[in-house]
Design a protein around this motif. Structure first.
Motif, PDB file in Angstrom:
ATOM      1  N   PRO A 305       0.821  -1.223   0.000  1.00 16.47           N
ATOM      2  CA  PRO A 305       0.000   0.000   0.000  1.00 16.47           C
ATOM      3  C   PRO A 305       0.851   1.267   0.000  1.00 16.47           C
ATOM      4  O   PRO A 305       1.890   1.336   0.651  1.00 16.47           O
ATOM      5  N   ASN A 306       0.369   2.254  -0.755  1.00 16.61           N
ATOM      6  CA  ASN A 306       1.017   3.563  -0.948  1.00 16.61           C
ATOM      7  C   ASN A 306       2.189   3.519  -1.924  1.00 16.61           C
ATOM      8  O   ASN A 306       2.812   4.554  -2.165  1.00 16.61           O
ATOM      9  N   LEU A 307       2.508   2.355  -2.477  1.00 16.23           N
ATOM     10  CA  LEU A 307       3.541   2.266  -3.502  1.00 16.23           C
ATOM     11  C   LEU A 307       2.886   2.069  -4.870  1.00 16.23           C
ATOM     12  O   LEU A 307       1.741   1.622  -4.985  1.00 16.23           O
ATOM     13  N   ASP A 308       3.648   2.399  -5.918  1.00 15.01           N
ATOM     14  CA  ASP A 308       3.096   2.308  -7.274  1.00 15.01           C
ATOM     15  C   ASP A 308       2.740   0.876  -7.655  1.00 15.01           C
ATOM     16  O   ASP A 308       1.789   0.637  -8.408  1.00 15.01           O
ATOM     17  N   GLY A 309       3.508  -0.083  -7.164  1.00 16.41           N
ATOM     18  CA  GLY A 309       3.222  -1.477  -7.497  1.00 16.41           C
ATOM     19  C   GLY A 309       1.865  -1.920  -6.989  1.00 16.41           C
ATOM     20  O   GLY A 309       1.160  -2.703  -7.645  1.00 16.41           O
ATOM     21  N   TYR A 310       1.478  -1.421  -5.824  1.00 22.37           N
ATOM     22  CA  TYR A 310       0.151  -1.731  -5.275  1.00 22.37           C
ATOM     23  C   TYR A 310      -0.947  -1.157  -6.161  1.00 22.37           C
ATOM     24  O   TYR A 310      -1.959  -1.815  -6.438  1.00 22.37           O
ATOM     25  N   VAL A 311      -0.744   0.086  -6.622  1.00 20.62           N
ATOM     26  CA  VAL A 311      -1.727   0.718  -7.504  1.00 20.62           C
ATOM     27  C   VAL A 311      -1.803  -0.034  -8.834  1.00 20.62           C
ATOM     28  O   VAL A 311      -2.893  -0.258  -9.377  1.00 20.62           O
ATOM     29  N   MET A 312      -0.647  -0.417  -9.378  1.00 24.49           N
ATOM     30  CA  MET A 312      -0.634  -1.163 -10.632  1.00 24.49           C
ATOM     31  C   MET A 312      -1.391  -2.482 -10.498  1.00 24.49           C
ATOM     32  O   MET A 312      -2.178  -2.860 -11.374  1.00 24.49           O
TER      33      MET A 312
END
Length: 422
Positions: A305-312
Motif C-alpha cells: 500500500p502507498n507504492l506504485d506497485g500496489y496501484v498497478m
C-alpha cells in the motif's frame, strides 16, 4: 368557440434524457463482494460512487434511447423492470446533482473559511506532517505535453525501455561492487548531500511523469504540492482521473510511469560511472546514485500500500481498496475455519482467490523485506552495533504489529457495542 386542448407531455417512458457531456463514467471496480463505478463531474471536479445497477442506467442515458428501452435492457440484465416510481426517483436524484442535460449548472464548492494562523490550522495539516498545496497543474501539464508527447510514441518508448532494462541488468550483476563503492559516502558527507539532492530531484520527475501520462490518456492531475511526513519531505501529484480510464493498460501505465522516469533519470550517470577509474571518489558517488536510485525505483514496484506497485496491481485486477478488503476477507475466512460462522458467501469466487492470495502474499513479503533490511543494517553498521540495532528494530516492528492488531480488535469491539446500543 371550443378551446383548443393543450398539447400533453409525452409519457415518462418515452422520454430520452441525456447525461451532461462533462459527466464521465468510469469502469467497474470490485470492492470486496460489491462492484462500484466512479462518476465525475468535470465542471466542478466532483466525484460520486454508484453501484452496478445505477451505472447500467446512467451509462445509457445518451439522449437517443427512451427510458422504456433502457428499462427493457435493465430487466433483461437484472431480472427486474424499473417502474415509473423508480424512474422518477432516479431522475430526481440525477437532476438534484445537475448531471443531466437541461439541468442548471452545478454550484461550485464553497470556499473554505479563513482559519486562524498556526501550525494546527494549515491546509492539509496532520499531527505528524502537513501538505503544502501548489495548485492545479492542468495548464502546466498541457504545455509540457506539447513538448514531450513524442516520448509516448512506440519508436521512442520501446528503445528507451530496452536501454533502461539493459542498464538495470548490468547494475544487478555488479551489486557487490556498487555496495563497496557506495560505502565511501560515509567518509564524504558533501558528496552524500549531492546524491540525496539528485534523488530528491528524481522524485519530482516521478510525480510529473504520473501527471503527464494521465494527461496522455485523456485525464490529468487535480493537485500538486509538497508533502511533509517526518523525517521526509517529497512532492506529490494527485491523478484521480486514472480511475476513469476504461482500458486497464492505461491505468497500469499511468501508475508505472513514475518509476520509469526515475530510471530514465539515471541513464546519463550510468556511462559516467563506467568511464571513471575505479579509484576515483566521483565513481563511488555515481555508484551510490545508481544503486540507491535503482533500489528506490524498483522497490516502488512492490505491491505494498502507498507504492506504485500496489496501484498497478489494483488496476490490473480491476479492484479498489485491495489491502483493506483482503485483510477483511482473511478475517472472515479465519472465522469460517474456526467454525464461528460463514460470512464469505457474498464474495464471488474470483474475489475470494484474489483477497486470500494478497493477504497471505503481503504477510510473506513483509517478512522478507524486514529480513532484508535487518541484513543490510548488520552488513553496513560496524560491529558489534549492527546486531544490536537490528535486534532493536525487529523488536519495534513486532511490538508495532502486536499493538496494531490489539488496537484493531479493540476498535472493532467498540464499534459493535455502539451498534448494539444504537
Amino acid at each position: 368557440m371550443t378551446a383548443r386542448p393543450s398539447e400533453s407531455a409525452p409519457p415518462l417512458l418515452e422520454l430520452r434524457p441525456a447525461r451532461h457531456p462533462e459527466i464521465v463514467v468510469g469502469p467497474g471496480l470490485a470492492r470486496g463482494p460489491r462492484v462500484l463505478h466512479l462518476i465525475k463531474d468535470r465542471r466542478v471536479n466532483r466525484s460520486y460512487e454508484v453501484g452496478a445497477k445505477e451505472h447500467f442506467v446512467i451509462s445509457r442515458l445518451d439522449g437517443e434511447r427512451t427510458l422504456g428501452e433502457i428499462g427493457a435492457q435493465y430487466a433483461s440484465r437484472f431480472g427486474r423492470r424499473l417502474g415509473e416510481p423508480g424512474w422518477r426517483q432516479l431522475l430526481g436524484l440525477l437532476s438534484a446533482r445537475r448531471l443531466l442535460v437541461g439541468n442548471p449548472p452545478p454550484e461550485p464548492a464553497p470556499e473554505p473559511e479563513p482559519e486562524p494562523a498556526g501550525p494546527a490550522k494549515r491546509r492539509g495539516y496532520r499531527p505528524m506532517g502537513a501538505d503544502l498545496v501548489f495548485g492545479d497543474p492542468s495548464a502546466l501539464l498541457g504545455r509540457m505535453y506539447r513538448w514531450l508527447r513524442y516520448l509516448y510514441a512506440p519508436y521512442v518508448l520501446i528503445p528507451l525501455l530496452a536501454v533502461v532494462i539493459a542498464m538495470e541488468a548490468v547494475l544487478a550483476a555488479r551489486v557487490p561492487e556498487l555496495l563497496h563503492q557506495a560505502h565511501t559516502l560515509w567518509r564524504h558527507p558533501d558528496l552524500a548531500m549531492i546524491v540525496v539532492g539528485l534523488l530528491w530531484l528524481s522524485s519530482g520527475l516521478h510525480e510529473l511523469a504520473h501527471g503527464l501520462t494521465s494527461y496522455h490518456f485523456g485525464g490529468g492531475a487535480s493537485e500538486v504540492g509538497l508533502r511533509w511526513r517526518p523525517p521526509m519531505a517529497y512532492l506529490y501529484c494527485k491523478t484521480e482521473d486514472t480511475m476513469l480510464f476504461g482500458p486497464r493498460r492505461h491505468r497500469v501505465a499511468t501508475a508505472a510511469a513514475g518509476v520509469v522516469a526515475n530510471l530514465v533519470f539515471l541513464l546519463p550517470f550510468f556511462p559516467l560511472w563506467m568511464w571513471f577509474p575505479p579509484d576515483d571518489v566521483t565513481r563511488d558517488s555515481l555508484a551510490a546514485l545508481l544503486l540507491f536510485g535503482s533500489l528506490r525505483g524498483l522497490v516502488n514496484y512492490l505491491p505494498v500500500p502507498n507504492l506504485d506497485g500496489y496501484v498497478m496491481l489494483s488496476h490490473a485486477l480491476n479492484v479498489t481498496d485491495l489491502s483493506t478488503e483482503s485483510y477483511r476477507y482473511a478475517r472472515l475466512f479465519g472465522r469460517r475455519l474456526l467454525g464461528r460462522g460463514d460470512e464469505t458467501g457474498p464474495y464471488p469466487r474470483r474475489m475470494r482467490i484474489i483477497h486470500l492470495c494478497y493477504a497471505v502474499g503481503s504477510v510473506l513479503l513483509a517478512a522478507a523485506l524486514t529480513a532484508a533490511v535487518l541484513w543490510l543494517i548488520v552488513l553496513w553498521t560496524p560491529e558489534p552495533y549492527g546486531r544490536y540495532v537490528a535486534g532493536g528494530l525487529l523488536a519495534l516492528v513486532l511490538v508495532g504489529a502486536l499493538g496494531r492488531a490489539v488496537g484493531t480488535r479493540v476498535l472493532a469491539g467498540r464499534a459493535r457495542r455502539v451498534a448494539a446500543d444504537g
